[in-house]
Design an enzyme around this catalytic site. Structure first.
Site, PDB file in Angstrom:
ATOM      1  N   ARG A  77      23.065 -20.282  12.144  1.00 54.40           N
ATOM      2  CA  ARG A  77      21.654 -21.079  11.631  1.00 54.40           C
ATOM      3  C   ARG A  77      22.457 -22.356  10.776  1.00 54.40           C
ATOM      4  O   ARG A  77      23.162 -22.372  10.194  1.00 54.40           O
ATOM      5  CB  ARG A  77      21.386 -19.990  10.866  1.00 54.40           C
ATOM      6  CG  ARG A  77      19.847 -20.382  10.039  1.00 54.40           C
ATOM      7  CD  ARG A  77      19.741 -19.952   9.207  1.00 54.40           C
ATOM      8  NE  ARG A  77      18.730 -19.591   8.436  1.00 54.40           N
ATOM      9  CZ  ARG A  77      18.436 -20.305   6.783  1.00 54.40           C
ATOM     10  NH1 ARG A  77      19.785 -19.474   6.439  1.00 54.40           N
ATOM     11  NH2 ARG A  77      17.771 -20.413   6.157  1.00 54.40           N
ATOM     12  N   HIS A 122      15.536 -27.042   4.196  1.00 54.19           N
ATOM     13  CA  HIS A 122      15.704 -26.420   3.808  1.00 54.19           C
ATOM     14  C   HIS A 122      16.618 -26.887   2.631  1.00 54.19           C
ATOM     15  O   HIS A 122      17.369 -27.442   2.037  1.00 54.19           O
ATOM     16  CB  HIS A 122      17.418 -25.587   3.807  1.00 54.19           C
ATOM     17  CG  HIS A 122      18.415 -24.699   3.291  1.00 54.19           C
ATOM     18  ND1 HIS A 122      18.938 -24.139   4.073  1.00 54.19           N
ATOM     19  CD2 HIS A 122      18.477 -24.102   2.308  1.00 54.19           C
ATOM     20  CE1 HIS A 122      19.266 -23.254   3.644  1.00 54.19           C
ATOM     21  NE2 HIS A 122      19.324 -23.351   1.984  1.00 54.19           N
ATOM     22  N   ASN A 166      12.852 -23.161   4.152  1.00 56.74           N
ATOM     23  CA  ASN A 166      14.061 -21.404   3.625  1.00 56.74           C
ATOM     24  C   ASN A 166      13.907 -21.264   2.812  1.00 56.74           C
ATOM     25  O   ASN A 166      13.771 -22.134   0.816  1.00 56.74           O
ATOM     26  CB  ASN A 166      15.889 -21.948   3.585  1.00 56.74           C
ATOM     27  CG  ASN A 166      16.691 -21.480   2.842  1.00 56.74           C
ATOM     28  OD1 ASN A 166      16.943 -20.290   3.259  1.00 56.74           O
ATOM     29  ND2 ASN A 166      17.355 -21.506   2.550  1.00 56.74           N
ATOM     30  N   GLU A 167      13.146 -20.440   1.777  1.00 61.03           N
ATOM     31  CA  GLU A 167      13.172 -19.797   0.170  1.00 61.03           C
ATOM     32  C   GLU A 167      12.332 -20.534  -0.224  1.00 61.03           C
ATOM     33  O   GLU A 167      12.519 -21.208  -0.934  1.00 61.03           O
ATOM     34  CB  GLU A 167      14.521 -19.086  -0.123  1.00 61.03           C
ATOM     35  CG  GLU A 167      16.041 -18.627   0.149  1.00 61.03           C
ATOM     36  CD  GLU A 167      16.446 -18.290   0.012  1.00 61.03           C
ATOM     37  OE1 GLU A 167      17.469 -18.997  -1.550  1.00 61.03           O
ATOM     38  OE2 GLU A 167      17.949 -17.751  -0.101  1.00 61.03           O
ATOM     39  N   ASN A 307      16.523 -13.194   3.444  1.00 60.74           N
ATOM     40  CA  ASN A 307      17.690 -13.907   2.391  1.00 60.74           C
ATOM     41  C   ASN A 307      17.808 -13.018   1.404  1.00 60.74           C
ATOM     42  O   ASN A 307      17.295 -12.978   0.648  1.00 60.74           O
ATOM     43  CB  ASN A 307      17.611 -15.506   2.423  1.00 60.74           C
ATOM     44  CG  ASN A 307      17.556 -16.357   3.332  1.00 60.74           C
ATOM     45  OD1 ASN A 307      17.825 -15.954   4.641  1.00 60.74           O
ATOM     46  ND2 ASN A 307      17.797 -17.335   3.011  1.00 60.74           N
ATOM     47  N   TYR A 309      20.666 -11.093  -1.709  1.00 56.12           N
ATOM     48  CA  TYR A 309      22.635 -11.080  -2.255  1.00 56.12           C
ATOM     49  C   TYR A 309      22.043 -10.081  -3.484  1.00 56.12           C
ATOM     50  O   TYR A 309      23.227  -9.589  -3.077  1.00 56.12           O
ATOM     51  CB  TYR A 309      22.206 -12.635  -2.882  1.00 56.12           C
ATOM     52  CG  TYR A 309      22.226 -13.786  -1.739  1.00 56.12           C
ATOM     53  CD1 TYR A 309      23.441 -13.946  -1.214  1.00 56.12           C
ATOM     54  CD2 TYR A 309      21.888 -14.053  -1.305  1.00 56.12           C
ATOM     55  CE1 TYR A 309      24.277 -14.914  -0.224  1.00 56.12           C
ATOM     56  CE2 TYR A 309      21.714 -15.126  -0.797  1.00 56.12           C
ATOM     57  CZ  TYR A 309      23.399 -15.604  -0.122  1.00 56.12           C
ATOM     58  OH  TYR A 309      22.918 -16.709   0.532  1.00 56.12           O
ATOM     59  N   GLU A 374      19.998 -14.955   5.277  1.00 58.13           N
ATOM     60  CA  GLU A 374      21.446 -14.774   4.494  1.00 58.13           C
ATOM     61  C   GLU A 374      22.202 -13.719   3.826  1.00 58.13           C
ATOM     62  O   GLU A 374      20.868 -12.930   3.623  1.00 58.13           O
ATOM     63  CB  GLU A 374      21.115 -16.180   3.737  1.00 58.13           C
ATOM     64  CG  GLU A 374      20.905 -17.168   4.273  1.00 58.13           C
ATOM     65  CD  GLU A 374      20.472 -18.360   2.963  1.00 58.13           C
ATOM     66  OE1 GLU A 374      21.155 -18.136   1.431  1.00 58.13           O
ATOM     67  OE2 GLU A 374      20.208 -19.657   2.716  1.00 58.13           O
TER      68      GLU A 374
END
Length: 466
Positions: A77, A122, A166-167, A307, A309, A374
């Site tokens: 990616r 991104h 992205n995000e 994504n 974490y 992610e």
């Protein structure tokens, strides 16, 4: 239980253009908001560095692909730099050398039997478009649609997996709390406006593909949605359970609900409208979609891209951390039993939080195919990176449990990141790579870490062995 990943599971690695490419002004590339920020205000970056050279992947992409190949990944990616394709962001003037670069990268991946998964945006908006207002200007959705058209036209014959943005929540923080470029402080007004435009932009890009390109190209499109998972501080407290649900709707439902169900989460709408009224505002800070916009956006994801974490405990109150939305009225904390934070203070390993999140997404959105786009761990860059191995292993174990015990439809997992890279406001002070990059060496030497070997074993066997 000794669970195993299925043969067809899509293991991969993730990267992003500004964080690895360098070549910031080479071969016709235009200036983007990160170039602008690091050059005009270098003091804002923790270690005073920038992404002018970064990992120099603009010149060393062959090495990156070779590292991905040796790792046995199915998927790579990466993101495309909008300003490398259209220097001002406007597509009447394309940069053919930038297009040629991504063609070479895509061809190299395919030659090595690696599936390219392309993120269109991104966080690196062309500076000219930012000068027009950036994501708080509704016209940005049309500029994005035309940029998407260029990408589908030039790369869509080979790229079958697309992430539009992205995000988006993090990108919006650049407008609301000076968290990232463009480093504006427009509070929740900027936060919600930037999100609104990005959701419409995503919808327009998806519909364009559906109408003009999908019949021949047969690809899939999604948007990578991020966020902590919020767990009630006291599971017995009705108020804490409600607060956790509200926090999850404000964080994840904000972008997921319009796409998977249509419109903003009703809970979010109620709370923001009420808050705006209390503040004496003439209208709600959360914009309203038209009926046509609701239809435009609903159903525009062929899979769920996540994504993730870390997780937090929540109870009702007001959190002083500006990264959490004050309109949702929750206070976060950390369980004493959780592992200590990584070098990135916000990153506290809570593998069970990921499992709970996968169950939440399954129940909320009808168990769509889900790819974790992610997940990874930040440290000081050591080669013997046991903390990263433990982090990845425990999170993969949580995914296996969610797949086998909870029937969650997880079909892929891409680690952040293949390489140590420029970590936004932290510069090069935090390392997320499976591969070490020596940023003091002009050659940007790459050295695989222990976690690289570990991940290779997982991919090869489908099991969490090391």
């Amino acid at each position: 239980m000794d669970y195993k990943f299925p043969k067809e599971f899509m293991f991969g690695v993730s990267t992003a253009s500004y964080q690895i490419e360098g070549g910031w002004n080479e071969d016709g590339k235009g200036e983007n908001i990160w170039d602008h920020l690091v050059h005009t205000s270098p003091e804002l970056i923790r270690d005073g560095t920038n992404g002018d050279i970064a990992c120099n992947s603009y010149h060393k992409y062959n090495e990156d692909v070779a590292l991905a190949k040796t790792l046995n990944v199915k998927v790579y990616r990466f993101s495309i730099s909008w300003a490398r394709i259209a220097p001002s962001g406007v597509t009447n003037s394309l940069n053919l050398e930038g297009i040629a670069y991504y063609n070479r990268l895509i061809d190299e991946l395919i030659k090595n039997d690696i599936i390219p998964m392309v993120t269109m945006y991104h966080w690196d908006l062309p500076q000219y478009l930012q000068d027009l207002g950036g994501w708080v200007n509704p016209i940005m959705s049309d500029y994005f649609k035309e940029y998407a058209r260029v990408l589908f036209t030039y790369f869509g014959d080979r790229v079958k997996w697309w992430i539009t943005i992205n995000e988006p929540m993090e990108a919006c923080k650049g407008y609301s709390i000076k968290a990232y470029a463009p480093y504006l402080n427009l509070h929740n007004t900027g936060y919600y406006l930037a999100a609104h435009t990005q959701l419409i932009a995503h919808g327009k890009a998806y519909r364009l593909y559906e109408e003009m390109f999908k019949p021949t190209q047969q690809g899939k499109i999604s948007i990578s949605i991020n966020g902590h998972f919020f767990i009630p501080k006291n599971a017995e407290s009705v108020d804490d359970v409600k607060t956790a649900e509200r926090a999850n709707q404000f964080e994840r439902g904000w972008f997921s609900h319009p796409i998977f169900k249509g419109d903003y989460p009703p809970l979010m709408r109620r709370w923001v409208d009420k808050k705006s009224k209390e503040e004496g505002r003439p209208w709600s800070t959360l914009p309203t979609f038209t009926e046509d916009e609701i239809k435009l956006i609903k159903g525009t994801a062929d899979f769920y891209a996540l994504n993730h974490y870390s997780s937090r405990l929540v109870t009702r109150g007001s959190d002083s951390n500006p990264h959490y939305n004050p309109d949702a009225e929750y206070v976060t904390s950390v369980d004493k039993s959780w592992l200590k934070p990584s070098v990135a203070q916000w990153l506290i390993p809570v593998p069970d939080g990921l499992r709970q999140l996968l169950i939440w997404l399954k129940n909320e959105y009808g168990n769509p195919p889900l790819i974790i786009t992610e997940n990874g761990y930040g440290d000081n860059g050591q080669l013997d990176d046991l903390d990263r191995i433990n982090y990845i292993k425990s999170h993969l174990n949580a995914i296996l449990q969610a797949m086998h015990e909870d029937n969650c439809n997880v079909v892929g997992f891409t680690v952040w990141s293949l390489l140590d890279n420029f970590e936004w406001m932290d510069g090069f002070s935090i390392h997320f790579g499976l591969v070490k990059v020596d940023f003091n060496d002009p050659k940007r030497t790459r050295t695989p870490k222990e976690s690289y070997t570990f991940f290779k074993n997982v991919i090869s066997t489908g099991r969490l062995i090391y």
